[in-house]
Design an enzyme around this catalytic site. Structure first.
Site, short mmCIF file in Angstrom:
data_model
loop_
_atom_site.label_atom_id
_atom_site.label_comp_id
_atom_site.label_asym_id
_atom_site.label_seq_id
_atom_site.Cartn_x
_atom_site.Cartn_y
_atom_site.Cartn_z
CG HIS A 106 -1.88 1.10 1.32
ND1 HIS A 106 -3.24 0.93 1.16
CD2 HIS A 106 -1.70 2.43 1.56
CE1 HIS A 106 -3.85 2.10 1.29
NE2 HIS A 106 -2.94 3.03 1.54
CD GLU A 107 1.42 3.45 3.61
OE1 GLU A 107 1.58 4.53 3.00
OE2 GLU A 107 0.39 3.19 4.26
CG HIS A 110 0.42 6.09 -0.71
ND1 HIS A 110 -0.67 6.37 -1.50
CD2 HIS A 110 -0.07 5.62 0.47
CE1 HIS A 110 -1.78 6.10 -0.83
NE2 HIS A 110 -1.44 5.64 0.37
#
Length: 227
Positions: A106-107, A110
């Site tokens: 998920h990160e 980003h």
């Protein structure tokens, strides 16, 4: 009006002086976090694809520079600190390898968006919404088994509903905006950002999907290199 802290209240260790290696080594949470992180980076196809894509985009990720295991507020598992280009992993809240895999992926999405585009994380809520949509869509956050574990499951369109809901929740966790503002931002960019599947080229609904996407990514690059 209270100044927006951009979610830093959730990561109290961000403002503390760095501990020595000896001090960190005494905390089991930190050691466990580091071991699980290493396992994710070395074996998880989602993370491996993203690391390769970032390297090819000129943003090589280094374990000791771009990841930090820290204690966080009880409601979060991780975060991307755009000011330092660093991924925060909440060592007190990540207890299983599968959870670490999802948080890192998920990160990293980003971080990938930060690398490839001029994302205004702090002032443009639509930019934040777009990256949160992509992260929820591509990281495995909304895989069927994860949703069943949350006692949330449905039929047609459930994946899109999950992505929308989790994107809104993520915005509300890190920005001092109303739910209506978060919902409006997500809805306005949803179609374009949901259909932006880079660097996977598909929605990876399982590790098998992620492995196929990784192979396709590698083969695509070999093809382009031969042109």
């Amino acid at each position: 009006e209270e100044e927006d802290d951009f979610g830093y209240r959730l990561f109290p260790d961000r403002n503390k002086k760095a501990q020595s290696f000896l001090a960190r080594s005494l905390f089991t949470f930190h050691n466990r976090c580091q071991v699980m992180l290493r396992m994710t980076l070395e074996t998880n196809p989602y993370a491996q694809l993203l690391l390769e894509a970032m390297k090819q985009s000129g943003c090589t990720v280094f374990n000791d520079r771009h990841f930090s295991c820290e204690n966080c507020d009880g409601c979060v598992s991780g975060g991307f600190d755009a000011a330092t280009s660093q991924i925060v992993l909440c060592q007190n809240n990540i207890r299983q390898q599968s959870h670490m895999n999802r948080v890192v992926t998920h990160e990293l999405i980003h971080a990938f968006d930060h690398c490839r585009a001029h994302v205004d994380w702090f002032k443009n809520v639509k930019h934040l919404a777009c990256s949160e949509i992509r992260a929820a869509n591509l990281s495995g956050d909304c895989m069927l088994m994860n949703e069943i574990a949350r006692f949330k499951f449905g039929l047609k369109g459930h994946h899109q509903t999950c992505v929308r809901d989790r994107a809104i929740r993520s915005i509300l966790a890190v920005r001092n905006v109303s739910k209506e503002t978060a919902e409006k931002a997500v809805d306005e960019v949803f179609d374009a950002c949901f259909n932006d599947l880079e660097p996977f080229g598909r929605i990876p609904h399982s590790k098998a999907d992620a492995r196929r996407a990784y192979r396709d990514f590698q083969n695509r690059d070999r093809y382009n290199a031969n042109l």
